[in-house]
Write a protein that holds these residues in place. Sequence first.
Motif, PDB file in Angstrom:
ATOM      1  N   LEU A   7     -84.564 -34.285  -3.696  1.00 44.49           N
ATOM      2  CA  LEU A   7     -85.427 -33.010  -2.927  1.00 44.49           C
ATOM      3  C   LEU A   7     -85.842 -31.736  -3.845  1.00 44.49           C
ATOM      4  O   LEU A   7     -85.301 -31.245  -3.897  1.00 44.49           O
ATOM      5  N   HIS A   8     -87.389 -31.987  -2.894  1.00 43.22           N
ATOM      6  CA  HIS A   8     -87.912 -30.623  -3.423  1.00 43.22           C
ATOM      7  C   HIS A   8     -89.248 -30.309  -2.262  1.00 43.22           C
ATOM      8  O   HIS A   8     -89.934 -31.126  -2.061  1.00 43.22           O
ATOM      9  N   ALA A   9     -89.100 -29.389  -1.446  1.00 44.65           N
ATOM     10  CA  ALA A   9     -90.197 -28.669  -0.660  1.00 44.65           C
ATOM     11  C   ALA A   9     -90.128 -29.871   0.622  1.00 44.65           C
ATOM     12  O   ALA A   9     -91.606 -30.587   1.016  1.00 44.65           O
ATOM     13  N   GLY A  10     -89.153 -30.416   0.113  1.00 41.87           N
ATOM     14  CA  GLY A  10     -88.929 -31.360   1.779  1.00 41.87           C
ATOM     15  C   GLY A  10     -89.536 -32.986   1.238  1.00 41.87           C
ATOM     16  O   GLY A  10     -89.624 -33.617   2.453  1.00 41.87           O
ATOM     17  N   ARG A  13     -88.057 -37.079  -4.502  1.00 38.27           N
ATOM     18  CA  ARG A  13     -89.172 -37.646  -5.915  1.00 38.27           C
ATOM     19  C   ARG A  13     -87.670 -38.026  -6.567  1.00 38.27           C
ATOM     20  O   ARG A  13     -86.588 -37.673  -6.612  1.00 38.27           O
ATOM     21  N   CYS A  14     -88.585 -38.580  -7.578  1.00 36.16           N
ATOM     22  CA  CYS A  14     -87.989 -39.172  -9.234  1.00 36.16           C
ATOM     23  C   CYS A  14     -88.860 -38.111 -10.305  1.00 36.16           C
ATOM     24  O   CYS A  14     -90.073 -38.321 -10.123  1.00 36.16           O
ATOM     25  N   GLY A  15     -87.788 -37.269 -10.633  1.00 38.66           N
ATOM     26  CA  GLY A  15     -88.996 -36.905 -12.267  1.00 38.66           C
ATOM     27  C   GLY A  15     -87.729 -36.461 -13.196  1.00 38.66           C
ATOM     28  O   GLY A  15     -86.480 -37.569 -13.640  1.00 38.66           O
ATOM     29  N   LEU A  46     -84.107 -26.447 -12.073  1.00 46.42           N
ATOM     30  CA  LEU A  46     -83.348 -27.646 -11.119  1.00 46.42           C
ATOM     31  C   LEU A  46     -82.266 -26.481  -9.895  1.00 46.42           C
ATOM     32  O   LEU A  46     -81.636 -27.010  -9.581  1.00 46.42           O
ATOM     33  N   ALA A  47     -81.796 -25.210 -10.230  1.00 38.85           N
ATOM     34  CA  ALA A  47     -81.815 -24.469  -8.839  1.00 38.85           C
ATOM     35  C   ALA A  47     -82.407 -24.623  -7.770  1.00 38.85           C
ATOM     36  O   ALA A  47     -81.868 -24.323  -6.667  1.00 38.85           O
ATOM     37  N   ASP A  48     -83.226 -24.983  -7.879  1.00 44.59           N
ATOM     38  CA  ASP A  48     -84.224 -25.353  -6.817  1.00 44.59           C
ATOM     39  C   ASP A  48     -84.496 -26.137  -5.920  1.00 44.59           C
ATOM     40  O   ASP A  48     -84.988 -26.319  -4.921  1.00 44.59           O
ATOM     41  N   VAL A  49     -83.835 -27.758  -6.611  1.00 46.14           N
ATOM     42  CA  VAL A  49     -83.808 -28.637  -6.065  1.00 46.14           C
ATOM     43  C   VAL A  49     -82.465 -29.110  -5.661  1.00 46.14           C
ATOM     44  O   VAL A  49     -81.366 -28.828  -5.487  1.00 46.14           O
ATOM     45  N   THR A  50     -82.271 -30.458  -4.874  1.00 44.67           N
ATOM     46  CA  THR A  50     -80.879 -31.029  -4.292  1.00 44.67           C
ATOM     47  C   THR A  50     -80.671 -32.119  -4.799  1.00 44.67           C
ATOM     48  O   THR A  50     -81.526 -32.682  -4.612  1.00 44.67           O
TER      49      THR A  50
END
Length: 308
Positions: A7-10, A13-15, A46-50
């Motif tokens: 999850l990033h910015a609500g 995603r797959c990355g 990665l520190a900014d995503v769940t």
Amino acid sequence: MRIATYLHAGRRRCGVVEGDFVRALPEGTSPLDAPGAWPVGPAVPLADVTLLPPLEPATVRDFVTFEEHVEGVRRSVDGDAGVPEAWYDAPTFYFTNPYAVVGPYDDVPLPPGSRVLDFELEVAVVVGRAGRDLTPEQARDHILGYTVLNDWSARDLQSREMQVRLGPCKGKDTATTLGPYLVTADELEPYRDADGFLRLALTAEVNGEVVGRDLLSNMSWTFEEMVAYASRGTWVRPGDVLGSGTCGNGGCLAELWGVRGEQSPPPLRPGDTVTLTVEGIGSVSNTVVAGVDPVPLPTGRRRSRERP
């Protein structure tokens, strides 16, 4: 390739993971399609995503392929010694709950009614292509990649329900950790030994203290053999997850209890953090939290067995 679901910015995603960053794949790309896709997004720390579970599996088969684990847990749960001769016949597995999958850093609640929670350090293989009645040689081409698996186990519930001779149910039904990434099979080929096993170091820690170490190559069957057996007389399909079963030498607490004759280390409690690390794949780290009380149910009715 290391594939993450996050999850990033609500947005979910797959990355593709590149060092300490992840780059998004095109909208709608699934983890199973990721090896054929190209990143389109900017590099995000990665520190900014769940991080979420790397995939939502269609089925989860959990095998038991380590002799040392079988011997130790059997002594702990059943009081019996040794490994049953039937265990050597084929790589036995049970189906566990795909709806209970949790992410690599999610909290894990105590299962309702349990006071003896345990972890299990495993590696899981993810099927990438459908197949049926595969040989082990064919099965290798059906393996997409690997991830870390923690098969959380309520030992008190498991010990009681296994007396019914049907297999684990609520003792294994609350949580199964997958993560942190789905690592494609080609990344782990350098670790393959002459017998076809992946020689990966495995480490289990509770609250920062190492309680178990093993090698994945101590399995008695390869992942290809496990996939082949799972496909016997039926289908394996993309997204199916097959767990290796718990490693030995402290891959779970119950094995240590069986060896030591006492619950040392003690069962997991709220606030305990379990960190499992697999060489070449990564680490998952989950903290135990309080669960809910079980919904009351009556015991089984003892019938007089009247006949019409």
